[in-house]
Design a protein around this motif. Structure first.
Motif, mmCIF file in Angstrom:
data_model
loop_
_atom_site.group_PDB
_atom_site.id
_atom_site.type_symbol
_atom_site.label_atom_id
_atom_site.label_comp_id
_atom_site.label_asym_id
_atom_site.label_seq_id
_atom_site.Cartn_x
_atom_site.Cartn_y
_atom_site.Cartn_z
ATOM 1 N N LYS A 214 -2.006 1.083 -9.496
ATOM 2 C CA LYS A 214 -3.432 1.131 -9.140
ATOM 3 C C LYS A 214 -4.196 2.153 -9.978
ATOM 4 C CE LYS A 214 -6.383 1.441 -5.038
ATOM 5 N NZ LYS A 214 -6.400 1.514 -3.574
ATOM 6 N N ASP A 215 -3.598 3.332 -10.185
ATOM 7 C CA ASP A 215 -4.311 4.368 -10.946
ATOM 8 C C ASP A 215 -4.031 4.315 -12.447
ATOM 9 O OD1 ASP A 215 -1.888 5.740 -11.388
ATOM 10 O OD2 ASP A 215 -2.247 7.178 -9.777
ATOM 11 N N LYS B 6 -5.167 -2.804 -7.803
ATOM 12 C CA LYS B 6 -6.526 -2.287 -7.604
ATOM 13 C C LYS B 6 -7.251 -3.003 -6.467
ATOM 14 C CE LYS B 6 -7.141 -0.604 -12.269
ATOM 15 N NZ LYS B 6 -7.776 -0.783 -13.560
ATOM 16 N N TYR C 100 -6.005 -3.638 -3.533
ATOM 17 C CA TYR C 100 -5.490 -3.219 -2.222
ATOM 18 C C TYR C 100 -5.983 -1.830 -1.863
ATOM 19 C CZ TYR C 100 -2.183 -7.085 -2.621
ATOM 20 O OH TYR C 100 -1.623 -8.325 -2.751
ATOM 21 N N THR C 101 -6.297 -1.637 -0.596
ATOM 22 C CA THR C 101 -6.608 -0.298 -0.104
ATOM 23 C C THR C 101 -5.295 0.454 0.076
ATOM 24 O OG1 THR C 101 -6.430 -0.898 2.232
ATOM 25 C CG2 THR C 101 -8.605 -1.189 1.189
ATOM 26 N N ASP C 102 -5.375 1.752 0.233
ATOM 27 C CA ASP C 102 -4.162 2.544 0.488
ATOM 28 C C ASP C 102 -3.504 2.101 1.791
ATOM 29 O OD1 ASP C 102 -4.496 3.925 -1.867
ATOM 30 O OD2 ASP C 102 -5.291 5.745 -0.920
ATOM 31 N N GLN C 103 -4.296 1.757 2.775
ATOM 32 C CA GLN C 103 -3.764 1.284 4.051
ATOM 33 C C GLN C 103 -3.009 -0.035 3.871
ATOM 34 O OE1 GLN C 103 -6.711 0.562 7.069
ATOM 35 N NE2 GLN C 103 -5.197 0.273 8.676
ATOM 36 N N GLN C 104 -3.545 -0.932 3.068
ATOM 37 C CA GLN C 104 -2.868 -2.211 2.812
ATOM 38 C C GLN C 104 -1.570 -1.995 2.034
ATOM 39 O OE1 GLN C 104 -6.251 -4.111 0.930
ATOM 40 N NE2 GLN C 104 -6.452 -5.545 2.653
ATOM 41 N N GLU D 100 0.322 0.668 2.212
ATOM 42 C CA GLU D 100 1.272 1.196 3.202
ATOM 43 C C GLU D 100 1.838 0.071 4.062
ATOM 44 O OE1 GLU D 100 2.369 4.374 3.965
ATOM 45 O OE2 GLU D 100 1.271 5.344 2.330
ATOM 46 N N LYS E 277 0.756 2.660 -6.115
ATOM 47 C CA LYS E 277 -0.306 3.623 -6.439
ATOM 48 C C LYS E 277 -0.325 3.932 -7.931
ATOM 49 C CE LYS E 277 -0.987 5.514 -1.872
ATOM 50 N NZ LYS E 277 -1.033 6.704 -1.018
#
Length: 98
Positions: free
Chosen positions: A66-67, A80, A82-86, A88, A63
């Protein structure tokens, strides 16, 4: 009563599948292998291995990439995608590798 408990436990067993068993997790993790090694076991000292790291640590680092709060050469661009679910799912997969 004991038979009922045993039957309930056996019926719930498939629900306990881990990210390690997930085809989606394995597929996502395969994209990390070029740098971090197969199943997160890095072959070099220059790139950290991901196998066995705590899930929370992997999630927080991904994260941060990503941010943009953690500088990187490549990981900020990769994260960037990947989703948060991915993230996890990936973190759980690598944490389960021993």
């Amino acid at each position: 009563m004991n038979r009922l408990l045993i039957a309930a436990a056996l019926a719930a067993a498939p629900l306990a599948a881990t990210a390690q068993d997930s085809p989606a997790a394995r597929s996502l993790a395969a994209t990390c292998a070029a740098c971090h090694g197969t199943d997160g076991r890095s072959a070099t000292k220059e790139v950290i291995g991901l196998a066995g790291l705590p899930k929370e640590h992997i999630v927080s680092q991904m994260k941060a990439f990503k941010d943009g709060t953690r500088p990187a050469t490549v990981m900020h661009q990769l994260a960037k995608g990947y989703t948060d679910q991915q993230i996890e799912l990936l973190a759980a997969y690598f944490a389960a590798q021993r």
